[in-house]
Design an enzyme around this catalytic site. Structure first.
Site, mmCIF file in Angstrom:
data_model
loop_
_atom_site.group_PDB
_atom_site.id
_atom_site.type_symbol
_atom_site.label_atom_id
_atom_site.label_comp_id
_atom_site.label_asym_id
_atom_site.label_seq_id
_atom_site.Cartn_x
_atom_site.Cartn_y
_atom_site.Cartn_z
ATOM 1 N N GLU A 176 0.844 -1.202 0.000
ATOM 2 C CA GLU A 176 0.000 0.000 0.000
ATOM 3 C C GLU A 176 0.876 1.248 0.000
ATOM 4 O O GLU A 176 1.922 1.280 0.651
ATOM 5 C CB GLU A 176 -0.869 0.012 1.270
ATOM 6 C CG GLU A 176 -2.260 -0.555 1.086
ATOM 7 C CD GLU A 176 -3.224 0.418 0.418
ATOM 8 O OE1 GLU A 176 -2.763 1.339 -0.287
ATOM 9 O OE2 GLU A 176 -4.430 0.253 0.613
ATOM 10 N N ASP A 177 0.443 2.271 -0.696
ATOM 11 C CA ASP A 177 1.151 3.553 -0.633
ATOM 12 C C ASP A 177 0.974 4.177 0.747
ATOM 13 O O ASP A 177 1.925 4.644 1.357
ATOM 14 C CB ASP A 177 0.664 4.505 -1.735
ATOM 15 C CG ASP A 177 -0.854 4.651 -1.774
ATOM 16 O OD1 ASP A 177 -1.567 3.894 -1.083
ATOM 17 O OD2 ASP A 177 -1.334 5.535 -2.503
ATOM 18 N N ASP A 185 -4.568 5.092 5.769
ATOM 19 C CA ASP A 185 -5.159 6.279 6.383
ATOM 20 C C ASP A 185 -6.235 5.801 7.367
ATOM 21 O O ASP A 185 -5.906 5.358 8.468
ATOM 22 C CB ASP A 185 -5.702 7.131 5.218
ATOM 23 C CG ASP A 185 -6.321 8.441 5.630
ATOM 24 O OD1 ASP A 185 -6.046 8.909 6.736
ATOM 25 O OD2 ASP A 185 -7.071 9.023 4.822
ATOM 26 N N PHE A 191 -2.713 15.839 4.510
ATOM 27 C CA PHE A 191 -2.843 15.357 3.141
ATOM 28 C C PHE A 191 -1.527 15.518 2.399
ATOM 29 O O PHE A 191 -0.975 16.613 2.333
ATOM 30 C CB PHE A 191 -3.955 16.093 2.398
ATOM 31 C CG PHE A 191 -4.260 15.481 1.066
ATOM 32 C CD1 PHE A 191 -4.982 14.304 0.976
ATOM 33 C CD2 PHE A 191 -3.785 16.062 -0.101
ATOM 34 C CE1 PHE A 191 -5.233 13.713 -0.259
ATOM 35 C CE2 PHE A 191 -4.045 15.472 -1.340
ATOM 36 C CZ PHE A 191 -4.768 14.306 -1.410
ATOM 37 N N ASP A 242 -1.642 11.026 -5.063
ATOM 38 C CA ASP A 242 -2.158 12.103 -5.903
ATOM 39 C C ASP A 242 -3.142 13.018 -5.197
ATOM 40 O O ASP A 242 -3.731 12.659 -4.176
ATOM 41 C CB ASP A 242 -2.893 11.500 -7.091
ATOM 42 C CG ASP A 242 -4.232 10.893 -6.676
ATOM 43 O OD1 ASP A 242 -4.235 10.047 -5.759
ATOM 44 O OD2 ASP A 242 -5.273 11.285 -7.231
ATOM 45 N N ARG A 260 1.421 12.315 -8.755
ATOM 46 C CA ARG A 260 1.945 10.953 -8.544
ATOM 47 C C ARG A 260 3.400 10.829 -8.990
ATOM 48 O O ARG A 260 4.145 10.007 -8.484
ATOM 49 C CB ARG A 260 1.120 9.931 -9.333
ATOM 50 C CG ARG A 260 -0.318 9.804 -8.873
ATOM 51 C CD ARG A 260 -0.943 8.541 -9.490
ATOM 52 N NE ARG A 260 -2.395 8.523 -9.375
ATOM 53 C CZ ARG A 260 -3.067 8.116 -8.303
ATOM 54 N NH1 ARG A 260 -2.406 7.719 -7.229
ATOM 55 N NH2 ARG A 260 -4.385 8.111 -8.290
HETATM 56 P P1 IMP Z 1 -7.929 4.519 3.628
HETATM 57 O O1 IMP Z 1 -8.900 3.574 2.983
HETATM 58 O O2 IMP Z 1 -8.617 5.648 4.337
HETATM 59 O O3 IMP Z 1 -6.903 3.839 4.510
HETATM 60 O O4 IMP Z 1 -7.171 5.258 2.475
HETATM 61 C C1 IMP Z 1 -6.336 4.592 1.652
HETATM 62 C C2 IMP Z 1 -6.194 5.257 0.310
HETATM 63 O O5 IMP Z 1 -6.575 6.641 0.303
HETATM 64 C C3 IMP Z 1 -4.742 5.254 -0.024
HETATM 65 O O6 IMP Z 1 -4.376 4.063 -0.669
HETATM 66 C C4 IMP Z 1 -4.589 6.475 -0.889
HETATM 67 O O7 IMP Z 1 -4.874 6.152 -2.227
HETATM 68 C C5 IMP Z 1 -5.621 7.438 -0.379
HETATM 69 N N1 IMP Z 1 -5.017 8.418 0.561
HETATM 70 C C6 IMP Z 1 -5.039 8.395 1.908
HETATM 71 N N2 IMP Z 1 -4.388 9.438 2.444
HETATM 72 C C7 IMP Z 1 -3.904 10.152 1.392
HETATM 73 C C8 IMP Z 1 -3.108 11.345 1.298
HETATM 74 O O8 IMP Z 1 -2.675 11.972 2.281
HETATM 75 N N3 IMP Z 1 -2.813 11.753 0.030
HETATM 76 C C9 IMP Z 1 -3.228 11.094 -1.091
HETATM 77 N N4 IMP Z 1 -3.972 9.976 -1.042
HETATM 78 C C10 IMP Z 1 -4.309 9.501 0.185
HETATM 79 MG MG MG Z 2 -4.177 4.046 -2.879
#
Ligand code: IMP
Ligand code: MG
Length: 175
Positions: A100-101, A104, A153, A160, A166
């Site tokens: 995973e990048d 969150d 963020f 992105d 990206r």
């Molecule tokens: P989650 O489902 O809330 O854990 O979010 C995961 C996905 O949201 C990540 O794989 C990212 O693609 C996107 N994301 C979460 N935080 C950020 C951020 O700070 N910048 C850009 N994309 C984010």
């Molecule tokens: Mg993602």
């Protein structure tokens, strides 16, 4: 400073710091998965750059696959995770390393957890380049974390803002 659409971003994490974090994760994966023929499963789009760095540092046999999930709208998570591209490979009995990048809220992880259980993988572990501990509200264990960041963020290194940023090789945060 960079401007993406309507927002300005300032430098936050250098490429060097990112590479150090990746090298550490890679060393651990090389130790733990040397003879296990793991499947690296990248989560598109954001993880493409991290996935490339991790996979090219892995010395043993491995396979590579991707899924595509989406939940973000601009700088906000919608909480509604959709599978845009599912598994196209049989992972039954395999040892999977999810790439995973960023983790969150963890909503995406919960969705993928279900996909992997349904696929009857032998086991899976999670490697994420960035982690927002203050935002994470789930209890799926995350074994390999690159860098913990505050609840801000960020863009760059695969991440992105509405499709842009990206390609940036370091990470920026909202100004
Ligand atoms: P989650 O489902 O809330 O854990 O979010 C995961 C996905 O949201 C990540 O794989 C990212 O693609 C996107 N994301 C979460 N935080 C950020 C951020 O700070 N910048 C850009 N994309 C984010
Ligand atoms: Mg993602």
């Amino acid at each position: 400073m960079v401007k993406l659409h309507d927002l300005e971003f300032e430098p936050f994490i250098s490429e060097e710091k990112i590479m150090i974090a990746i090298t550490e994760i890679s060393a651990t994966l090389n130790r733990e998965y040397a003879d296990k023929k793991p499947v690296f499963l990248g989560v598109l789009n954001g993880s493409f750059m991290f996935a490339s760095e991790i996979i090219k540092r892995f010395n043993g046999d491995c396979e590579v696959s991707f899924v595509k999930m989406g939940s973000y709208d601009g700088t906000e998570t919608t909480g509604n995770v959709r599978t845009l591209l599912g598994l196209n490979q049989d992972l039954k009995g395999r040892q999977v390393i999810l790439l995973e990048d960023i983790v969150d809220t963890g909503n995406t992880l919960v969705e993928i957890d279900q996909i992997l259980k349904k696929a009857e993988v032998k086991d899976y572990k999670v490697a994420t380049l960035f982690f927002k501990p203050e935002a994470y509200s789930k209890n799926i264990p995350i074994q390999y974390k690159g860098l913990e960041i505050p609840n801000e963020f960020i863009v760059g290194f695969g991440l992105d803002y509405d499709g842009l940023g990206r390609n940036l090789t370091q990470v920026y945060k909202r100004k």
